[in-house]
Design a protein around this motif. Structure first.
Motif, PDB file in Angstrom:
ATOM      1  N   LEU A  45      98.474  24.347  57.152  1.00 47.34           N
ATOM      2  CA  LEU A  45      97.825  24.034  55.874  1.00 47.34           C
ATOM      3  C   LEU A  45      97.505  22.550  55.762  1.00 47.34           C
ATOM      4  O   LEU A  45      96.446  22.175  55.248  1.00 47.34           O
ATOM      5  N   GLY A  46      98.394  21.709  56.250  1.00 51.95           N
ATOM      6  CA  GLY A  46      98.132  20.269  56.225  1.00 51.95           C
ATOM      7  C   GLY A  46      96.932  19.905  57.073  1.00 51.95           C
ATOM      8  O   GLY A  46      96.085  19.115  56.667  1.00 51.95           O
ATOM      9  N   GLY A  47      96.839  20.487  58.256  1.00 49.39           N
ATOM     10  CA  GLY A  47      95.683  20.233  59.126  1.00 49.39           C
ATOM     11  C   GLY A  47      94.390  20.714  58.502  1.00 49.39           C
ATOM     12  O   GLY A  47      93.368  20.036  58.556  1.00 49.39           O
ATOM     13  N   TRP A  48      94.436  21.882  57.874  1.00 51.59           N
ATOM     14  CA  TRP A  48      93.249  22.416  57.200  1.00 51.59           C
ATOM     15  C   TRP A  48      92.843  21.494  56.051  1.00 51.59           C
ATOM     16  O   TRP A  48      91.663  21.214  55.854  1.00 51.59           O
ATOM     17  N   GLY A  49      93.826  20.991  55.298  1.00 51.74           N
ATOM     18  CA  GLY A  49      93.526  20.091  54.176  1.00 51.74           C
ATOM     19  C   GLY A  49      92.895  18.793  54.634  1.00 51.74           C
ATOM     20  O   GLY A  49      91.947  18.295  54.031  1.00 51.74           O
ATOM     21  N   VAL A  50      93.401  18.238  55.725  1.00 57.11           N
ATOM     22  CA  VAL A  50      92.823  17.001  56.268  1.00 57.11           C
ATOM     23  C   VAL A  50      91.394  17.257  56.739  1.00 57.11           C
ATOM     24  O   VAL A  50      90.488  16.468  56.484  1.00 57.11           O
ATOM     25  N   ARG A  52      89.267  19.545  55.641  1.00 58.14           N
ATOM     26  CA  ARG A  52      88.404  19.722  54.460  1.00 58.14           C
ATOM     27  C   ARG A  52      88.102  18.372  53.802  1.00 58.14           C
ATOM     28  O   ARG A  52      86.993  18.134  53.354  1.00 58.14           O
ATOM     29  N   SER A  53      89.091  17.501  53.754  1.00 62.42           N
ATOM     30  CA  SER A  53      88.893  16.180  53.167  1.00 62.42           C
ATOM     31  C   SER A  53      87.883  15.367  53.976  1.00 62.42           C
ATOM     32  O   SER A  53      86.988  14.737  53.414  1.00 62.42           O
ATOM     33  N   GLU A  54      88.013  15.401  55.301  1.00 62.01           N
ATOM     34  CA  GLU A  54      87.062  14.689  56.157  1.00 62.01           C
ATOM     35  C   GLU A  54      85.663  15.287  56.039  1.00 62.01           C
ATOM     36  O   GLU A  54      84.672  14.568  56.034  1.00 62.01           O
ATOM     37  N   GLN A  55      85.582  16.609  55.942  1.00 66.54           N
ATOM     38  CA  GLN A  55      84.282  17.273  55.802  1.00 66.54           C
ATOM     39  C   GLN A  55      83.620  16.891  54.478  1.00 66.54           C
ATOM     40  O   GLN A  55      82.421  16.632  54.429  1.00 66.54           O
ATOM     41  N   ALA A  56      84.401  16.834  53.404  1.00 64.20           N
ATOM     42  CA  ALA A  56      83.854  16.451  52.099  1.00 64.20           C
ATOM     43  C   ALA A  56      83.351  15.014  52.127  1.00 64.20           C
ATOM     44  O   ALA A  56      82.290  14.707  51.578  1.00 64.20           O
ATOM     45  N   ARG A  57      84.081  14.122  52.779  1.00 65.01           N
ATOM     46  CA  ARG A  57      83.645  12.733  52.884  1.00 65.01           C
ATOM     47  C   ARG A  57      82.350  12.640  53.687  1.00 65.01           C
ATOM     48  O   ARG A  57      81.425  11.919  53.326  1.00 65.01           O
ATOM     49  N   ALA A  58      82.257  13.389  54.784  1.00 61.07           N
ATOM     50  CA  ALA A  58      81.033  13.393  55.595  1.00 61.07           C
ATOM     51  C   ALA A  58      79.852  13.956  54.800  1.00 61.07           C
ATOM     52  O   ALA A  58      78.735  13.446  54.897  1.00 61.07           O
ATOM     53  N   ASP A  59      80.091  14.996  53.996  1.00 60.47           N
ATOM     54  CA  ASP A  59      79.025  15.568  53.163  1.00 60.47           C
ATOM     55  C   ASP A  59      78.540  14.557  52.132  1.00 60.47           C
ATOM     56  O   ASP A  59      77.334  14.426  51.896  1.00 60.47           O
TER      57      ASP A  59
END
Length: 188
Positions: A45-50, A52-59
């Protein structure tokens, strides 16, 4: 009962009061397995959260990017006013070379000789697409267009809803605008 049987030797393992369980602090296999599973789930879950956070920043970064290319594309009507200034209504082809759609809100350019203003209409341009923006070009007859490109400034709304400024150098010399302006200002 002999006296030796009633005596308990505390130094020897396995001898204790009758019926008392032997206590060893060893984790049970189920508890250890449960803890290992909880740890693995937390890592996942921690890896998935990181991610998603990186993907949101890239978006967000992609949506904020503005890359425009512009060039004079056409000429409509026009004329010369009494002050000796040529006025041409034309269009500016604007290519969205960025990764996200943008809405062009305004276009303007000022130089000592050429003035360009949009006609007040907004235009949504998809990535890789071209939008034609209606503009008015003013030029004093008797002046020169100059040799340097004209810096055209755009006010655009990006996909993230923010209004940003972008600029692109547009070559007026040799364009359809220059040909029309020179005909309008020429001897007649």
């Amino acid at each position: 009962m002999p006296a030796e049987d009633a005596m308990i030797d505390l130094d020897t393992p396995g001898h204790g009061p009758v019926g008392a369980p032997i206590s060893r602090h060893m984790p049970r296999p189920r508890v250890a397995l449960g803890l290992a599973f909880a740890f693995a789930a937390g890592l996942g879950l921690g890896g998935w959260g990181v991610h998603r956070s990186e993907q949101a920043r890239a978006d967000r970064q992609r949506d904020a990017t503005v890359v425009l290319v512009a060039l004079p594309a056409g000429v409509g009507g026009g004329g010369v006013n009494s002050g000796g200034r040529a006025r041409v209504e034309g269009s500016l082809a604007v290519v969205n070379a960025g990764p996200s759609p943008v809405t062009v809100r305004s276009v303007r350019a000022d130089s000592p000789t050429v003035l360009v203003r949009d006609l007040g209409q907004t235009r949504l341009i998809r990535p890789g697409g071209t939008g034609w923006i209606g503009v008015v070009v003013l030029f004093p007859c008797g002046g020169t267009l100059g040799t340097e490109p004209l810096t055209v400034r755009f006010s655009v709304q990006t996909a993230d809803g923010q209004v940003r400024e972008a600029a692109y150098p547009v070559a007026v010399v040799g364009s359809v605008w220059a040909d029309t302006l020179s005909r309008m200002c020429g001897p007649g």
